[in-house]
Design a protein around this motif. Structure first.
Motif, PDB file in Angstrom:
ATOM      1  N   CYS A  42      33.225   3.555  93.655  1.00  0.00           N
ATOM      2  CA  CYS A  42      32.447   4.694  93.148  1.00  0.00           C
ATOM      3  C   CYS A  42      33.374   5.678  92.433  1.00  0.00           C
ATOM      4  CB  CYS A  42      31.791   5.358  94.354  1.00  0.00           C
ATOM      5  SG  CYS A  42      30.932   6.885  94.018  1.00  0.00           S
ATOM      6  N   THR A  44      33.590   8.687  93.038  1.00  0.00           N
ATOM      7  CA  THR A  44      34.185   9.553  94.062  1.00  0.00           C
ATOM      8  C   THR A  44      35.483   8.939  94.587  1.00  0.00           C
ATOM      9  OG1 THR A  44      31.983  10.317  94.646  1.00  0.00           O
ATOM     10  CG2 THR A  44      33.709  10.725  96.257  1.00  0.00           C
ATOM     11  N   HIS A  64      33.154   3.677 100.245  1.00  0.00           N
ATOM     12  CA  HIS A  64      32.028   4.169 101.043  1.00  0.00           C
ATOM     13  C   HIS A  64      30.705   3.519 100.648  1.00  0.00           C
ATOM     14  CE1 HIS A  64      32.310   6.845  97.515  1.00  0.00           C
ATOM     15  NE2 HIS A  64      31.000   6.720  97.523  1.00  0.00           N
ATOM     16  N   CYS A 151      25.311   4.260  97.562  1.00  0.00           N
ATOM     17  CA  CYS A 151      25.769   5.580  97.128  1.00  0.00           C
ATOM     18  C   CYS A 151      24.886   6.074  95.992  1.00  0.00           C
ATOM     19  CB  CYS A 151      27.234   5.571  96.724  1.00  0.00           C
ATOM     20  SG  CYS A 151      27.809   7.233  96.379  1.00  0.00           S
TER      21      CYS A 151
HETATM   22 ZN   LIG Z   1      29.877   7.230  95.906  1.00  0.00          ZN
END
Ligand SMILES: [Zn+2]
Ligand SMILES: [Zn+2]
Length: 333
Positions: A42, A44, A64, A151
């Protein structure tokens, strides 16, 4: 076990993740040990690895959007059977007792821990999570298909929920990344008309393919006003533009952790009971509502596979806009 470990954040082109052999974690009371099959990559993760998000617990295993199977149960755990398939999203744990947790806003809990950031994540063969924060994965999805839903999908769903979008209403999406691409599919399922504002011709094409009734640049005028709007791009100047197309009483939802400053704007844009609100990650409720809905529609995300030991390359490709859909690390073969 094999893990891609971050010892010190650094620019992703310098390959800051190192493939390491580290002890397999053990499930503490209330936790499950998960054998990781795949883990999504991701934006992030990129911010964690490059150190823009500053509170990573180092050395860190990032990641995640984890899909795997329960390999062991800690004391007192009874929710899942051994071998059952689960997902682990960004929200790793919340305290359960603070005012935010009590209000059902556990995503705002000041003591929350986040997978692959302040708790160890899924760029590894095994990881642990409190059983309450793992999510069942519908059988409809393969491991790889499910990862991006954990996500972009969940957060996109929360944006739709907080935008207060009703069946049949008209929705505007500003910016068109992974989250918007999953959002539009839910909105179409709810018989909503969707206008997409993005300057990328490739994204305009994808939005049209997924049912956008109109696509154009943010400066362009859509054929009619919006009931709800969601901004996904971290660009503050989109706020007055989006409000300019929003009907009285409509909602503008901003889904961005950071954004450039919002320019000064005439009060008229907001007057008439328009609402502006932000979205901060997601709760377990979002995950548990969204995954079965995604299976029912169904939403099958586009993915690009990498091996675990190619984590740096996957992050580099993401940074340089070379991923179509979501990058996913294949951990178990
Ligand atoms: Zn994410
Ligand atoms: Zn709390």
């Amino acid at each position: 076990m094999r893990a891609e470990l971050l010892n010190q954040p650094a620019e992703v082109n310098s390959n800051p993740l190192k493939l390491a052999d580290i002890p397999r974690p053990e499930a503490a009371p209330g936790e499950i040990l998960v054998q990781v099959h795949v883990c999504g990559v991701c934006h992030t993760d990129l911010h964690v690895v490059e150190g823009e998000l500053r509170e990573a617990s180092l050395p860190l295993v990032p990641g995640h959007q984890i899909v795997g199977t329960v390999a062991a149960n800690g004391d007192g755990v009874m929710r899942f059977k051994l071998g059952e398939r689960v997902g682990i999203p960004w929200l790793h744990e919340a305290c359960g007792i603070c005012e935010f947790c009590q209000r059902g806003q556990e995503n705002l809990c000041p003591w929350a821990r986040f997978t692959g950031y302040t708790a160890q994540g899924g760029y590894a063969e095994y990881t642990t999570v409190p059983e309450k924060f793992a999510v069942p994965i519908p059988a409809r999805f393969s491991d790889v298909e499910a990862a991006p839903l954990l996500c972009a999908g969940i957060v996109g769903y929360r944006s739709l929920r907080l935008s207060d979008l009703q069946q049949g209403e008209r929705l505007g999406l500003f910016g068109y990344g992974g989250s918007a691409d999953l959002c539009i599919q839910v909105a179409r399922h709810w018989h909503c008309e969707v206008f997409v504002f993005t300057r990328s011709p490739a994204h305009q094409e994808l939005a049209t393919k997924h049912g956008a009734a109109w696509v154009g640049r943010a400066e362009e005028n859509p054929p009619s006003n919006l009931d709800r709007a969601i901004i996904f791009a971290p660009v503050g100047s989109l706020v007055p533009l989006a409000l300019g197309h929003l009907r009285k009483g409509g909602t503008l939802c901003i889904n961005a952790i950071h954004t450039s400053p919002i320019p000064e704007m005439p009060y008229d844009l907001l007057w008439g009971e328009r609402t502006i609100r932000t979205v901060a990650n997601a709760t377990r409720r979002d995950a548990e509502e969204f995954l079965p809905l995604a299976a029912e529609i169904p939403i099958i995300p586009d993915t690009q596979l990498f091996d675990l030991d190619q984590a740096n390359q996957a992050l580099q490709a993401l940074k340089h806009g070379q991923i179509n859909g979501t990058a996913v690390l294949q951990v178990r073969h």
